[in-house]
Scaffold this motif. Structure first.
Motif, PDB file in Angstrom:
ATOM      1  N   LEU A  81      -2.476 -13.901  10.394  1.00 17.16           N
ATOM      2  CA  LEU A  81      -3.783 -14.420  10.016  1.00 17.16           C
ATOM      3  C   LEU A  81      -3.946 -14.307   8.502  1.00 17.16           C
ATOM      4  N   ALA A  82      -3.996 -15.442   7.821  1.00 14.65           N
ATOM      5  CA  ALA A  82      -4.050 -15.470   6.349  1.00 14.65           C
ATOM      6  C   ALA A  82      -5.504 -15.416   5.887  1.00 14.65           C
ATOM      7  N   LEU A  83      -6.137 -14.264   6.075  1.00 18.78           N
ATOM      8  CA  LEU A  83      -7.534 -14.072   5.685  1.00 18.78           C
ATOM      9  C   LEU A  83      -7.608 -13.425   4.312  1.00 18.78           C
ATOM     10  N   ASP A  84      -8.470 -13.948   3.452  1.00 18.77           N
ATOM     11  CA  ASP A  84      -8.706 -13.326   2.149  1.00 18.77           C
ATOM     12  C   ASP A  84      -9.505 -12.041   2.341  1.00 18.77           C
ATOM     13  N   MET A  85      -9.079 -10.958   1.669  1.00 19.99           N
ATOM     14  CA  MET A  85      -9.719  -9.647   1.766  1.00 19.99           C
ATOM     15  C   MET A  85     -10.079  -9.176   0.356  1.00 19.99           C
ATOM     16  N   ARG A  86     -11.326  -8.730   0.169  1.00 23.57           N
ATOM     17  CA  ARG A  86     -11.759  -8.276  -1.159  1.00 23.57           C
ATOM     18  C   ARG A  86     -12.628  -7.030  -1.037  1.00 23.57           C
ATOM     19  N   VAL A  87     -12.521  -6.156  -2.052  1.00 24.39           N
ATOM     20  CA  VAL A  87     -13.353  -4.961  -2.107  1.00 24.39           C
ATOM     21  C   VAL A  87     -13.851  -4.764  -3.526  1.00 24.39           C
ATOM     22  N   CYS A  93      -4.850  -2.662   2.973  1.00 25.31           N
ATOM     23  CA  CYS A  93      -4.134  -3.758   2.332  1.00 25.31           C
ATOM     24  C   CYS A  93      -3.642  -3.333   0.951  1.00 25.31           C
ATOM     25  N   GLY A  94      -2.785  -4.148   0.364  1.00 22.26           N
ATOM     26  CA  GLY A  94      -2.250  -3.849  -0.956  1.00 22.26           C
ATOM     27  C   GLY A  94      -3.131  -4.392  -2.066  1.00 22.26           C
ATOM     28  N   ASN A  95      -2.642  -4.237  -3.293  1.00 26.32           N
ATOM     29  CA  ASN A  95      -3.303  -4.799  -4.480  1.00 26.32           C
ATOM     30  C   ASN A  95      -4.723  -4.291  -4.648  1.00 26.32           C
ATOM     31  N   GLY A  96      -4.868  -2.962  -4.568  1.00 28.75           N
ATOM     32  CA  GLY A  96      -6.184  -2.366  -4.773  1.00 28.75           C
ATOM     33  C   GLY A  96      -7.017  -2.229  -3.543  1.00 28.75           C
ATOM     34  N   GLY A  97      -6.373  -2.135  -2.381  1.00 27.84           N
ATOM     35  CA  GLY A  97      -7.114  -1.933  -1.146  1.00 27.84           C
ATOM     36  C   GLY A  97      -7.735  -0.562  -1.028  1.00 27.84           C
ATOM     37  N   CYS A  98      -7.317   0.363  -1.886  1.00 23.83           N
ATOM     38  CA  CYS A  98      -7.944   1.676  -1.981  1.00 23.83           C
ATOM     39  C   CYS A  98      -7.705   2.207  -3.388  1.00 23.83           C
ATOM     40  N   LEU A  99      -8.442   3.247  -3.767  1.00 22.29           N
ATOM     41  CA  LEU A  99      -8.293   3.824  -5.098  1.00 22.29           C
ATOM     42  C   LEU A  99      -6.984   4.596  -5.229  1.00 22.29           C
ATOM     43  N   ALA A 100      -6.585   5.317  -4.189  1.00 28.82           N
ATOM     44  CA  ALA A 100      -5.388   6.150  -4.281  1.00 28.82           C
ATOM     45  C   ALA A 100      -4.144   5.327  -4.586  1.00 28.82           C
ATOM     46  N   GLU A 101      -4.083   4.117  -4.052  1.00 29.74           N
ATOM     47  CA  GLU A 101      -2.948   3.241  -4.356  1.00 29.74           C
ATOM     48  C   GLU A 101      -2.901   2.932  -5.853  1.00 29.74           C
ATOM     49  N   LEU A 102      -4.065   2.656  -6.452  1.00 26.41           N
ATOM     50  CA  LEU A 102      -4.124   2.359  -7.881  1.00 26.41           C
ATOM     51  C   LEU A 102      -3.803   3.599  -8.709  1.00 26.41           C
ATOM     52  N   TRP A 103      -4.262   4.773  -8.260  1.00 24.36           N
ATOM     53  CA  TRP A 103      -3.922   6.008  -8.974  1.00 24.36           C
ATOM     54  C   TRP A 103      -2.410   6.198  -9.015  1.00 24.36           C
ATOM     55  N   HIS A 121       0.832  -1.199   0.000  1.00 27.46           N
ATOM     56  CA  HIS A 121       0.000   0.000   0.000  1.00 27.46           C
ATOM     57  C   HIS A 121       0.875   1.260   0.000  1.00 27.46           C
ATOM     58  N   VAL A 122       1.905   1.258   0.822  1.00 24.75           N
ATOM     59  CA  VAL A 122       2.801   2.420   0.878  1.00 24.75           C
ATOM     60  C   VAL A 122       3.493   2.620  -0.467  1.00 24.75           C
ATOM     61  N   GLU A 123       3.894   1.537  -1.115  1.00 23.13           N
ATOM     62  CA  GLU A 123       4.526   1.638  -2.440  1.00 23.13           C
ATOM     63  C   GLU A 123       3.624   2.369  -3.427  1.00 23.13           C
ATOM     64  N   GLY A 124       2.347   2.028  -3.424  1.00 20.55           N
ATOM     65  CA  GLY A 124       1.424   2.688  -4.338  1.00 20.55           C
ATOM     66  C   GLY A 124       1.204   4.144  -3.996  1.00 20.55           C
ATOM     67  N   MET A 125       1.169   4.455  -2.699  1.00 23.35           N
ATOM     68  CA  MET A 125       0.915   5.837  -2.291  1.00 23.35           C
ATOM     69  C   MET A 125       2.078   6.769  -2.604  1.00 23.35           C
ATOM     70  N   VAL A 126       3.316   6.252  -2.620  1.00 25.39           N
ATOM     71  CA  VAL A 126       4.476   7.106  -2.915  1.00 25.39           C
ATOM     72  C   VAL A 126       4.870   7.042  -4.379  1.00 25.39           C
ATOM     73  N   ALA A 127       4.205   6.183  -5.170  1.00 24.16           N
ATOM     74  CA  ALA A 127       4.590   5.991  -6.570  1.00 24.16           C
ATOM     75  C   ALA A 127       4.582   7.277  -7.392  1.00 24.16           C
ATOM     76  N   PRO A 128       3.602   8.193  -7.248  1.00 24.07           N
ATOM     77  CA  PRO A 128       3.611   9.399  -8.081  1.00 24.07           C
ATOM     78  C   PRO A 128       4.868  10.249  -7.933  1.00 24.07           C
ATOM     79  N   SER A 129       5.489  10.211  -6.764  1.00 22.14           N
ATOM     80  CA  SER A 129       6.705  10.999  -6.543  1.00 22.14           C
ATOM     81  C   SER A 129       7.955  10.285  -7.024  1.00 22.14           C
ATOM     82  N   GLY A 130       7.822   9.000  -7.374  1.00 20.57           N
ATOM     83  CA  GLY A 130       8.985   8.231  -7.802  1.00 20.57           C
ATOM     84  C   GLY A 130       9.885   7.807  -6.662  1.00 20.57           C
ATOM     85  N   GLU A 131       9.439   8.026  -5.436  1.00 22.13           N
ATOM     86  CA  GLU A 131      10.257   7.694  -4.272  1.00 22.13           C
ATOM     87  C   GLU A 131      10.051   6.234  -3.866  1.00 22.13           C
TER      88      GLU A 131
END
Length: 325
Positions: free
Chosen positions: A212-218, A261-271, A85-95
């Protein structure tokens, strides 16, 4: 065991989740004026005993009530425990992910007065044009403690529930440029529900590393947006409780969110990852549904918010150090 809080005709009731003869979900009422927070503070053994007695009584269909947040949480902390999730949030800055993220689990306090139920409508915050969801799991502390070790913290877990940390990304971005926040960007609503599942029910999902290996979906409007495993957290919940209690205390009923969570856990990460605005920010009429294995499903509809006047900017200052004569 699963505990719930609901409202019918203005009357708020707490109880236990069971199954009706037709196989649908039923709610068994606890004694009058007993709250789920009361049970959490009484401790897991006493709560399970009270729940078992309630299950012997009659039940009403879950579809006949309005589900409220399962407990009236005294405090709500939200962590950022998923590296992806953090990777996606900082991606626009290239950091890269900040080195400080790896050093300790970071959290902020959010608004316990803004908790909403599993099927409540959620209003777009005033002035926001970039409204977003965040798929999380929250742990509920089951006993008071201070400066707990992770091993001690495991005995302080009462149970888990789904958390949606609704986020006004434009308000959040402005606030965090002032090196504070998120504040108003996260102040409008947090979904908690549908019920509070006791820790013992989830032990079969624990992996070899203690996660805890729980499946999470949105999904949004029945189109899946993200999917992840809760076990992709950088720290298990015991570490989060331990850190929250470090040099201070946590108390029974406190809620600690995992972070998105990662892999599309929020829209901003995907943006951030895609470099564009797709999928678009949430709009009135959108329905956000989250399902976490072992915990259930929450489903909220976005509605229009209040149309309030713009916030006044700061006034110019002379920097005078003396009163005018």
């Amino acid at each position: 065991m699963r505990f719930a809080t609901w409202e019918v005709d203005g009357r708020v009731t707490a109880g236990v989740v069971g199954t009706l003869p037709d196989g649908t979900v039923g709610l068994h009422e606890l004694p009058a004026r007993t709250t789920v927070l009361d049970l959490v503070r009484a401790g897991l053994p006493a709560a399970l005993e009270a729940g078992a007695r309630a299950l012997e009584g009659p039940a009403i269909p879950v579809g006949s009530v309005r589900l409220l947040p399962p407990l009236d949480a005294p405090t709500v902390r939200d962590f950022v425990a998923f590296e992806e999730h953090v990777e996606g949030m900082v991606a626009p800055s290239g950091e890269a992910v900040p080195a400080e993220w790896y050093q300790a689990p970071t959290f902020y306090f959010t608004n316990p007065y803004a908790l909403i139920g599993a099927h409540d409508d959620v209003a777009v915050p005033p002035g926001s044009k970039r409204f977003d969801f965040e798929l999380e799991v929250a742990v509920v502390v089951g006993a008071d403690g201070a400066s707990l070790t992770p091993e001690q913290a495991r005995d302080h877990v009462f149970g888990y529930t789904i958390l949606n940390d609704w986020s006004a990304r434009d308000l959040q971005a402005r606030e965090m440029k002032v090196k504070l926040g998120p504040a108003k960007g996260k102040d409008s609503a947090t979904t908690l529900g549908p019920w509070l599942v006791t820790a013992d029910e989830l032990e079969p999902y624990r992996d070899d590393e203690g996660f805890l290996a729980l499946d999470m979906r949105v999904s949004v409007n029945d189109v899946e947006i993200g999917q992840d495993l809760l076990s992709n957290m950088g720290w298990p919940f015991e570490e989060l409780i331990s850190y929250a209690s470090r040099g201070t205390e946590v108390r029974a009923g406190d809620v600690l969110g995992s972070g998105t969570c990662g892999n599309g856990g929020c829209l901003a990460e995907l943006w951030g990852i895609r470099g564009d605005g797709a999928p678009p920010p949430l709009q009135p009429g959108d329905v956000v549904e989250m399902t976490v294995e072992g915990l259930g499903t929450i489903r909220n509809r976005v509605v229009g918010g209040l149309d309030l006047p713009p916030v006044a900017p700061a006034r110019p200052r002379s920097r005078s150090r003396k009163r005018a004569q």
